[in-house]
Design a protein around this motif. Structure first.
Motif, PDB file in Angstrom:
ATOM      1  N   ALA A  62     -14.021   1.563   3.733  1.00 35.25           N
ATOM      2  CA  ALA A  62     -15.262   1.998   3.565  1.00 35.25           C
ATOM      3  C   ALA A  62     -15.922   0.762   2.688  1.00 35.25           C
ATOM      4  N   ILE A  63     -15.092   0.084   1.534  1.00 39.74           N
ATOM      5  CA  ILE A  63     -15.666  -0.914   0.849  1.00 39.74           C
ATOM      6  C   ILE A  63     -15.969  -2.103   1.576  1.00 39.74           C
ATOM      7  N   ILE A  64     -15.376  -2.311   2.831  1.00 40.71           N
ATOM      8  CA  ILE A  64     -15.301  -3.406   3.461  1.00 40.71           C
ATOM      9  C   ILE A  64     -16.707  -3.161   4.462  1.00 40.71           C
ATOM     10  N   ALA A  65     -16.868  -1.853   5.000  1.00 37.69           N
ATOM     11  CA  ALA A  65     -17.946  -1.762   5.688  1.00 37.69           C
ATOM     12  C   ALA A  65     -19.255  -1.636   4.756  1.00 37.69           C
ATOM     13  N   ALA A  66     -19.029  -1.377   3.480  1.00 40.90           N
ATOM     14  CA  ALA A  66     -20.289  -1.355   2.680  1.00 40.90           C
ATOM     15  C   ALA A  66     -20.567  -2.726   2.412  1.00 40.90           C
ATOM     16  N   ALA A 109     -22.512  -3.892   5.645  1.00 43.67           N
ATOM     17  CA  ALA A 109     -23.793  -3.503   5.529  1.00 43.67           C
ATOM     18  C   ALA A 109     -24.818  -3.854   4.448  1.00 43.67           C
ATOM     19  N   GLY A 110     -24.298  -4.108   3.377  1.00 48.41           N
ATOM     20  CA  GLY A 110     -25.156  -4.212   2.172  1.00 48.41           C
ATOM     21  C   GLY A 110     -26.140  -3.010   1.931  1.00 48.41           C
ATOM     22  N   GLY A 111     -26.956  -3.518   0.939  1.00 42.51           N
ATOM     23  CA  GLY A 111     -28.088  -2.659   0.501  1.00 42.51           C
ATOM     24  C   GLY A 111     -27.772  -1.542  -0.546  1.00 42.51           C
ATOM     25  N   GLY A 112     -26.368  -1.512  -1.078  1.00 36.79           N
ATOM     26  CA  GLY A 112     -26.000  -0.703  -2.097  1.00 36.79           C
ATOM     27  C   GLY A 112     -25.717  -1.651  -3.253  1.00 36.79           C
ATOM     28  N   ASP A 113     -24.802  -0.923  -4.322  1.00 36.28           N
ATOM     29  CA  ASP A 113     -24.059  -1.372  -5.470  1.00 36.28           C
ATOM     30  C   ASP A 113     -22.804  -1.508  -5.093  1.00 36.28           C
ATOM     31  N   CYS A 135     -18.615   8.880  -3.083  1.00 38.39           N
ATOM     32  CA  CYS A 135     -18.566   7.564  -3.777  1.00 38.39           C
ATOM     33  C   CYS A 135     -19.792   6.603  -2.905  1.00 38.39           C
ATOM     34  N   LEU A 136     -19.618   6.476  -1.591  1.00 37.41           N
ATOM     35  CA  LEU A 136     -20.794   5.811  -0.895  1.00 37.41           C
ATOM     36  C   LEU A 136     -22.169   5.994  -1.257  1.00 37.41           C
ATOM     37  N   SER A 137     -22.347   7.404  -1.294  1.00 34.66           N
ATOM     38  CA  SER A 137     -23.710   7.855  -1.416  1.00 34.66           C
ATOM     39  C   SER A 137     -24.197   7.682  -3.012  1.00 34.66           C
ATOM     40  N   ASP A 138     -23.346   7.972  -3.830  1.00 35.78           N
ATOM     41  CA  ASP A 138     -23.659   7.629  -5.411  1.00 35.78           C
ATOM     42  C   ASP A 138     -23.948   6.064  -5.524  1.00 35.78           C
ATOM     43  N   ALA A 139     -23.178   5.215  -4.741  1.00 35.42           N
ATOM     44  CA  ALA A 139     -23.453   3.901  -5.019  1.00 35.42           C
ATOM     45  C   ALA A 139     -24.797   3.237  -3.924  1.00 35.42           C
TER      46      ALA A 139
END
Length: 199
Positions: free
Chosen positions: A95-99, A102-106, A134-138
């Motif tokens: 999930a961290i790798i995908a985030a 993707a960019g756009g969050g913290d 966790c993804l949503s919160d960030a």
């Protein structure tokens, strides 16, 4: 602009205790960060380390004393024996790798949120619903848990190989583009001093 390769494990208590200090330091000094979650147990076996459960009792006892001390210094809540540890770190790492892609969050907030879920909230960070929250919160799309699994797995494996090649043997581990290395959350002050030209 200095660059930091940040090697860590989403089930590492010492990575949790780093909090968001790396991100604060990077902002102050204009550093970029590449987040490289990896399989810490395999890293131990590849670099001469020992998983916590297999360590000598004296080492286990010291760890049990030191973690609460370090948590108090960091001002972070810590459950020494969380209900869901150890657990599979791969899903949260993907999930961290995908985030990151993707960019756009913290991203730093996501990493710390996952670690906090394990070490302070006693949640299983291998569970989809925990990762989605966790993804949503960030500030990321929670559906990132469903996308990029293949590329996530490939990057996760590549991170391990890059870590071994870079001389990484624990987590958290910070490798600068100059080749300077810093191991442990308790070396972030040294990293800061190095960026300031004092070390």
């Amino acid at each position: 602009m200095p660059h930091i390769d940040y090697y860590f494990a989403t089930i590492s208590p010492f990575t949790y205790l780093a909090g968001t200090k790396l991100e604060e330091l990077a902002k102050t000094h204009g550093c970029t960060i590449t987040y490289k979650p990896l399989d810490i147990i395999t890293l131990f076996s590849r670099t001469g380390g020992t998983p916590p459960k297999d360590r000598h009792p004296s080492r286990q006892e010291y760890r049990a004393q030191d973690l609460p001390r370090q948590a108090k210094k960091a001002g972070l809540p810590l459950t020494l024996h969380p209900a869901h540890w150890p657990t599979n770190p791969a899903p949260s790492s993907y999930a961290i790798i995908a985030a990151q892609q993707a960019g756009g969050g913290d991203l730093g907030g996501l990493v710390h949120g996952i670690l906090r879920a394990c070490w302070a909230e006693e949640k299983d960070v291998a569970e989809d619903e925990v990762i989605r929250a966790c993804l949503s919160d960030a500030g990321f799309d929670p559906d990132l848990t469903n996308s990029g699994l293949l590329s996530g797995a490939e990057t996760y494996g590549r991170n391990l190989e890059e870590a071994v090649a870079a001389g990484v043997f624990g987590a958290p581990f910070y490798v600068l583009d100059t080749g300077q290395k810093f191991w442990g959350q308790d070396r972030l002050e040294d990293l800061q001093m190095h960026l300031e030209g004092k070390l």
